[in-house]
Write an enzyme that holds these catalytic residues in place. Structure first.
Site, PDB file in Angstrom:
ATOM      1  N   LYS A 178       0.839  -1.203   0.000  1.00  0.00           N
ATOM      2  CA  LYS A 178       0.000   0.000   0.000  1.00  0.00           C
ATOM      3  C   LYS A 178       0.877   1.258   0.000  1.00  0.00           C
ATOM      4  CE  LYS A 178      -3.788  -2.554   1.912  1.00  0.00           C
ATOM      5  NZ  LYS A 178      -4.533  -3.073   3.062  1.00  0.00           N
ATOM      6  N   GLN A 201      -4.971  -1.920   9.145  1.00  0.00           N
ATOM      7  CA  GLN A 201      -4.770  -3.225   8.510  1.00  0.00           C
ATOM      8  C   GLN A 201      -5.405  -4.314   9.397  1.00  0.00           C
ATOM      9  OE1 GLN A 201      -3.332  -3.779   5.415  1.00  0.00           O
ATOM     10  NE2 GLN A 201      -4.082  -5.863   5.732  1.00  0.00           N
ATOM     11  N   ASP A 234     -11.247   2.205   3.133  1.00  0.00           N
ATOM     12  CA  ASP A 234     -11.459   0.756   2.987  1.00  0.00           C
ATOM     13  C   ASP A 234     -12.935   0.443   2.716  1.00  0.00           C
ATOM     14  OD1 ASP A 234      -9.380  -1.045   2.943  1.00  0.00           O
ATOM     15  OD2 ASP A 234      -9.135  -1.123   5.129  1.00  0.00           O
TER      16      ASP A 234
END
Ligand code: NAD
Length: 280
Positions: free
Chosen positions: A52, A96, A119
């Site tokens: 990322k 995460q 997300d």
């Protein structure tokens, strides 16, 4: 023999489009910044987080990285999220997953400002998707829509069967296919006679989490097959939820693993970060 849907090529196209937009924003004096938080040092998570950060650098976005120790408390994590929610120079916040067992995942997801929820996991983002309002969409399912559209695969009126009902993949996937005017069936672990259902699919999206579970016998002749699964076998080779060698003989289009859905997730994360500017 099925045609391959090239996720590597399509994801690069999307990242390049993001790069262009980032440059346009920079010319207007607007910088985009993604904050990535990892708690603990799960090796798979570290790989995802690094990828990322690399993608942010590729598209020209700033990234902030928080690598917190395993014993970080929920309160400490919540207070960092609060700080990032308030920072004007941070556009996207990503924690995460999975987080260590002593931290409640739902509480963490709910704490992220929906305007920075790149997300797309916050209940407000999911609700907006459900009723067709603007908001962030979970990256993997959003990437699958791009794979289909950019491969000129028509979705309208098609029967789409999604195997899997997770909050991250299956459910948002089904909602997105509905938004694209498909007729949608969701199959899951309690579905009876799975094969009878999957064999009706014009588009079969497999997010079952079991290596090579879906072979040709589950697939209608000429169906489009999208494999969301990622597994590493004993020889350290990647495979999906679909038995590729068997499925490619009956499908019209198929995504490989690796190089299919996988690269799309990060590309769509970059797109969500760019889109955050207009949502904010
Ligand atoms: P999950 O384990 O949360 O969900 C699996 C789903 O499959 C469940 O809803 C379950 O009901 C269903 N299922 C299980 N056994 C079944 C059976 N026998 N018949 C029918 N349905 C059954 O998994 P997930 O998070 O949705 O992920 C699915 C797969 O996709 C995993 O392999 C995961 O690694 C992969 N994944 C890939 C990406 C990517 O970027 N490519 C992103 C997320 C997940």
């Amino acid at each position: 023999m099925a045609e391959l849907i090239d996720g590597k090529r399509i994801s690069t196209m999307i990242k390049d489009e993001c790069k262009q937009k980032v440059e346009e924003y920079k010319a207007q004096g607007i910088e985009i910044c993604l904050a990535v938080i990892q708690v603990g040092n799960d090796p798979a998570s570290s790989v995802y987080v690094n990828n990322k950060k690399k993608a942010c650098a590729y598209v020209g976005m700033n990234s902030l990285s928080y690598e917190l120790p395993e014993e970080t408390t929920q309160e400490e994590l919540l207070s960092l999220i609060q700080e990032l929610n308030e920072r004007k120079d941070v556009n996207g916040i990503l924690v995460q997953l999975p987080v260590p067992a002593h931290i409640d995942e739902k509480t963490i997801i709910n704490a992220i400002d929906p305007k920075k929820d790149v997300d797309g996991f916050h209940p407000q983002s999911v609700g907006s998707l459900c009723i067709g309002q603007p908001g962030f969409v979970s990256c993997t399912p959003a990437g699958i829509i791009q794979l289909l559209k950019r491969s000129d695969i028509d979705i309208t009126g098609k029967h789409c069967v999604v195997i899997g009902r997770s909050n991250i993949v299956g459910k948002p996937m089904a909602l997105l296919m509905l938004r694209e005017n498909a007729t949608v069936t969701i199959a899951h672990s309690k579905t009876k006679d799975l094969k009878a259902i999957t064999r009706q699919a014009d588009i079969l999206i497999v997010a079952i989490g079991k290596p090579k579970f879906i072979d040709a016998s589950y697939i209608k002749d000429g169906a489009v097959v999208i494999d969301v699964g990622i597994h590493r076998n004993a020889d350290n080779k990647l495979c999906g939820d679909v038995d590729f060698d068997s499925a490619k003989e009956v499908a019209s289009y198929i995504t490989p693993v690796p190089g299919g859905v996988g690269p799309m997730t990060i590309a769509m994360l970059m797109k969500n970060c760019v889109d955050s500017i207009s949502l904010q």
